[in-house]
Design an enzyme around this catalytic site. Structure first.
Site, mmCIF file in Angstrom:
data_model
loop_
_atom_site.group_PDB
_atom_site.id
_atom_site.type_symbol
_atom_site.label_atom_id
_atom_site.label_comp_id
_atom_site.label_asym_id
_atom_site.label_seq_id
_atom_site.Cartn_x
_atom_site.Cartn_y
_atom_site.Cartn_z
ATOM 1 N N TRP A 145 0.867 -1.166 0.038
ATOM 2 C CA TRP A 145 0.081 -0.141 -0.064
ATOM 3 C C TRP A 145 0.816 1.472 -0.138
ATOM 4 O O TRP A 145 0.385 2.504 -0.423
ATOM 5 C CB TRP A 145 -1.011 -0.113 1.247
ATOM 6 N N LYS A 196 2.432 0.117 16.425
ATOM 7 C CA LYS A 196 3.629 0.112 15.625
ATOM 8 C C LYS A 196 3.523 1.374 14.746
ATOM 9 O O LYS A 196 4.813 2.116 14.814
ATOM 10 C CB LYS A 196 3.517 -0.986 14.660
ATOM 11 N N GLU A 207 0.154 -2.853 12.646
ATOM 12 C CA GLU A 207 0.224 -4.672 12.660
ATOM 13 C C GLU A 207 0.364 -5.412 13.932
ATOM 14 O O GLU A 207 0.243 -6.440 13.914
ATOM 15 C CB GLU A 207 1.264 -4.936 11.607
HETATM 16 C C1 BGC Z 1 4.757 -1.735 7.678
HETATM 17 C C2 BGC Z 1 3.564 -1.932 6.469
HETATM 18 C C3 BGC Z 1 4.275 -1.554 5.273
HETATM 19 C C4 BGC Z 1 5.537 -2.385 5.023
HETATM 20 C C5 BGC Z 1 6.350 -2.231 3.775
HETATM 21 C C6 BGC Z 1 5.897 -2.703 7.189
HETATM 22 O O1 BGC Z 1 6.770 -2.728 8.428
HETATM 23 O O2 BGC Z 1 4.024 -2.114 8.688
HETATM 24 O O3 BGC Z 1 2.629 -0.962 6.824
HETATM 25 O O4 BGC Z 1 3.583 -1.609 4.135
HETATM 26 O O5 BGC Z 1 6.451 -2.429 6.105
HETATM 27 O O6 BGC Z 1 6.974 -0.983 3.740
#
Ligand code: BGC
Length: 709
Positions: A319, A562, A461
């Site tokens: 995203w 996070k 997350e």
């Molecule tokens: C983040 C995500 C992100 C991904 C790639 C993860 O650590 O929590 O939101 O899309 O990294 O950058």
């Protein structure tokens, strides 16, 4: 005027992985890590190919690294001199990011005196299949010198090897290595020619996966001996052709074209900040990276979360692209933004397949999207540091907000370009399918009037399988509203039933309101979790690489998150909330946010700008702009390596500068500027594309002007 040059003046072996990222050069077709010429795979060299994927056995699918045509080292009187093995007398590594040129100079002491090598290289921005290098040797004593230079097909892979078949050889002065991937038989060919300005004896060497030239010469005291190399990278999947025969291309001719192209790019993309060189440097460094990875000339390709800095995160598209990066391209080279969206349009079937897999309707885009929309994310995406076993995570199956991010990115593009044609080119289906997807997620309790979305992972997350994540629900409503608006604009009988459903969904989806303290609870019962601060949670780690989230993570039962979640929602829908609510939520969530993702700081910064607090916004803006300049970014998720460049942070810094500090918004099809710049900034100037026109924005402490160019 400040120089856009990044310099490292001392050699430190520990910086090799980090330098690979921050000294990166690239042209959108490939990225070349900022490793030194003599390095082999153990030092993470990579010519990382955009959008070329392979899966080796059961390992994770990832992008492919091409054979490395920069591989070069020196021997003097039969002895090899190379970093990191031989301690240098002096060493300097530089990236001229105004011109996209990497260089280094290293001096070693030998038994007879000092030797110096200099090397300059670039990833051609004008002819994107090409890489050029000039390697120069000199010594302060007479010696027998040998330059060994070749194409090293023994490439660095995280989940490789990807080339199951290698061919190497030479043909009429051109050396080549071709690797063929195992999964789809994609061939990647690297060819090179060299040109030397001195007399030498050249011997060729072919190995199983490489081809090398040994250039022998007698070096006179103090004289410089240079070789120029032009290398060409092609694949069987190419979207565009090579231009010219490499044997006819000269280093300086190509360099002139390359720097002219960079200056064309900078003409539109440079941002000047008066009174703050450090911020101007970091912001333009971020812009440099966005330009190195832009899929110019590519068809329907997007940008991976770690750009073209390697195979980290499987070279997958997240995203990040539509939420954090696309704004920059929309307002500098909208064609690139369209290419990014084309990738999502082209992978709609992949998203439909994923929705079906979970018994859902419409389009559920991959959390880690690869070619064809293939979902690269596994159910076990983190390795537990204690048991060394894969850990069940729910990024793949529950991070529903990804489809909405794509619709959000599309609407930013349409609003700023006026390109409604894209809807007829597949984007309308995409929006409708995303709306169907969110509709199929809605559930209703017997005695409640509203719809809920359960069992979700939001942008934060660390808390998995939560209900009514404020961000996800609000984004779902945005998708319903967007689909409705577009269907009303372009009526079709086909959508009559859908219209009723969308209206119903939009009206009844549960959108959480601020509580009596003005705080929006991130998800159901979030406030009941242990209310501790980030440092406290960090102090509970047993291993520094331990994963904070998931079922047993240290953050899971606490309010520590996070990254921006409610704050992201507020900054995206700022017109729905008062400044007071935004401020209260910023104050509440900031001490509870780990900023464990590089996507987080820019959202806090942007919301601070929206609450007229540029000084509070500033440190977070700098954190985002310096994500690749400062050592110590997060490199591990459990036992999985996640280092690399951070283009979402780079894009986020651009958004804060332009939409936050400069206060650029659109009102009734016009660009408006309501600046709110930090105290020490005397002014800003930059250019912006908007609805097919280029504008110059000039801000100083008293005035702001937008003029069409
Ligand atoms: C983040 C995500 C992100 C991904 C790639 C993860 O650590 O929590 O939101 O899309 O990294 O950058």
């Amino acid at each position: 005027m400040i120089d856009f040059i990044l310099t490292e003046k001392e050699f430190d072996k520990n910086n090799i992985p980090w330098n690979g990222n921050r000294f990166l050069i690239g042209n959108g077709y490939f990225g070349i890590r900022g490793t030194l010429e003599e390095y082999t795979k153990e030092y993470m060299c990579a010519v990382n190919m955009a959008g070329i994927y392979d899966r080796a056995g059961d390992a994770w699918r990832e992008t492919v690294n091409a054979p490395n045509p920069l591989y070069t080292y020196i021997k003097v009187n039969g002895k090899k001199y190379a970093l990191p093995e031989n301690e240098p007398v002096s060493h300097i590594q530089m990236l001229d990011f105004e011109n996209g040129i990497h260089s280094r100079k290293t001096v070693w002491k030998t038994e007879n005196g000092e030797i110096t090598i200099k090397c300059e290289r670039f990833a051609s921005m004008s002819r994107r299949h090409l890489i050029a290098m000039k390697y120069t040797f000199s010594s302060d004593f007479e010696c027998d010198a040998e330059i060994i230079t070749g194409i090293d097909g023994d490439v660095w892979d995280i989940n490789g090897p990807h080339f199951v078949n290698m061919r190497t050889g030479y043909d009429d002065g051109v050396n080549y290595v071709t690797g063929v991937t195992g999964e789809k038989n994609i061939s990647v060919t690297v060819r090179d020619t060299i040109n030397a300005d001195f007399n030498a004896a050249v011997e060729s060497e072919n190995t199983e996966n490489g081809v090398y030239r040994h250039i022998f010469f007698k070096a006179e005291t103090g004289k410089e001996y240079s070789i120029e190399k032009i290398a060409e990278v092609t694949t069987s999947e190419d979207d565009f052709k090579t231009q010219g025969d490499i044997a006819d291309i000269t280093y300086y001719g190509l360099k002139a074209e390359h720097t002219a192209e960079w200056s064309r790019i900078w003409d539109v993309s440079k941002i000047t900040i008066d009174g703050d060189d450090e911020a101007m440097y970091a912001l333009n460094y971020s812009i440099y990276h966005l330009n190195c990875i832009a899929p110019r000339e590519l068809k329907g390709k997007s940008i991976a979360a770690r750009g073209l800095s390697g195979q980290v995160y499987k070279g997958a598209v997240f995203w990040d692209t539509e939420m954090f990066m696309i704004d920059y391209y929309i307002h500098t080279e909208p064609q690139i933004a369209k290419t990014l969206l084309q990738y999502r349009i082209d992978t709609l079937n992949g998203a439909r397949t994923k929705a079906e897999e979970y018994g859902l309707k419409g389009a559920y885009y991959a959390w880690e999207s690869q070619d064809g929309g293939y979902e690269g994310c596994s159910d076990y995406n983190v390795t537990d540091v204690f048991t060394k076993r894969p850990m069940r995570t729910h990024f793949r199956d529950k991070q529903y907000h990804v489809s909405a991010a794509i619709v959000y990115g599309l609407m930013k593009y349409i609003n700023a370009t006026g390109d409604y044609d894209i809807l007829n080119e597949g984007a309308m289906d995409m929006v409708v399918e995303c709306a169907r997807f969110y509709r199929s997620l809605l559930i209703k309790k017997a005695d409640e009037p509203y719809y809920e979305i359960h069992d979700v992972v939001g942008p934060d997350e660390y808390h998995e399988r939560v209900n009514n994540n404020a961000y996800t629900n609000r984004m779902a409503k945005f998708v319903f509203d967007t689909a409705l608006e577009l269907i009303e604009k372009y009526p079709s009988d086909e959508y009559d039933d859908l219209k009723i459903m969308l209206k119903d969904s939009s009206e009844k989806i549960f959108i959480r309101k601020p509580d009596e303290n003005g705080i929006i609870e991130q998800f159901d019962s979030y406030f009941k979790l242990e209310d501790v601060r980030v440092d406290e949670v960090r102090s509970r780690l047993i291993d520094p690489k331990e994963y904070w989230g998931g079922a047993y993570g240290v953050a899971a039962d606490t309010q520590v998150i996070k990254q921006a979640d409610v704050v992201a929602m507020l900054s995206m829908f700022k017109d729905d909330y008062t400044s007071e609510i935004m401020e209260k939520n910023l104050k509440y969530y900031e001490p509870r946010t780990e900023h464990g993702s590089s996507l987080s700081a820019c959202m806090y910064s942007l919301l601070s700008c929206y609450t007229n607090k540029p000084e509070t916004a500033y440190p977070m803006f700098m954190k985002s702009a310096k994500a690749d300049l400062i050592k110590g970014g997060k490199e591990w998720a459990g036992l999985v390596y996640i280092g690399g460049t951070h283009p979402a942070a780079a894009g986020g810094a651009w958004i804060v500068a332009v939409k936050g500090f400069a206060g650029i918004t659109e009102e009734d099809g016009k660009l408006i500027c309501k600046p709110n710049i930090p105290e020490k900034w005397q002014g800003m100037s930059f250019k912006l594309m908007y609805r097919n026109k280029l504008y110059a924005v000039r801000i100083d402490r008293e005035n702001a002007a937008i003029t069409e160019i």
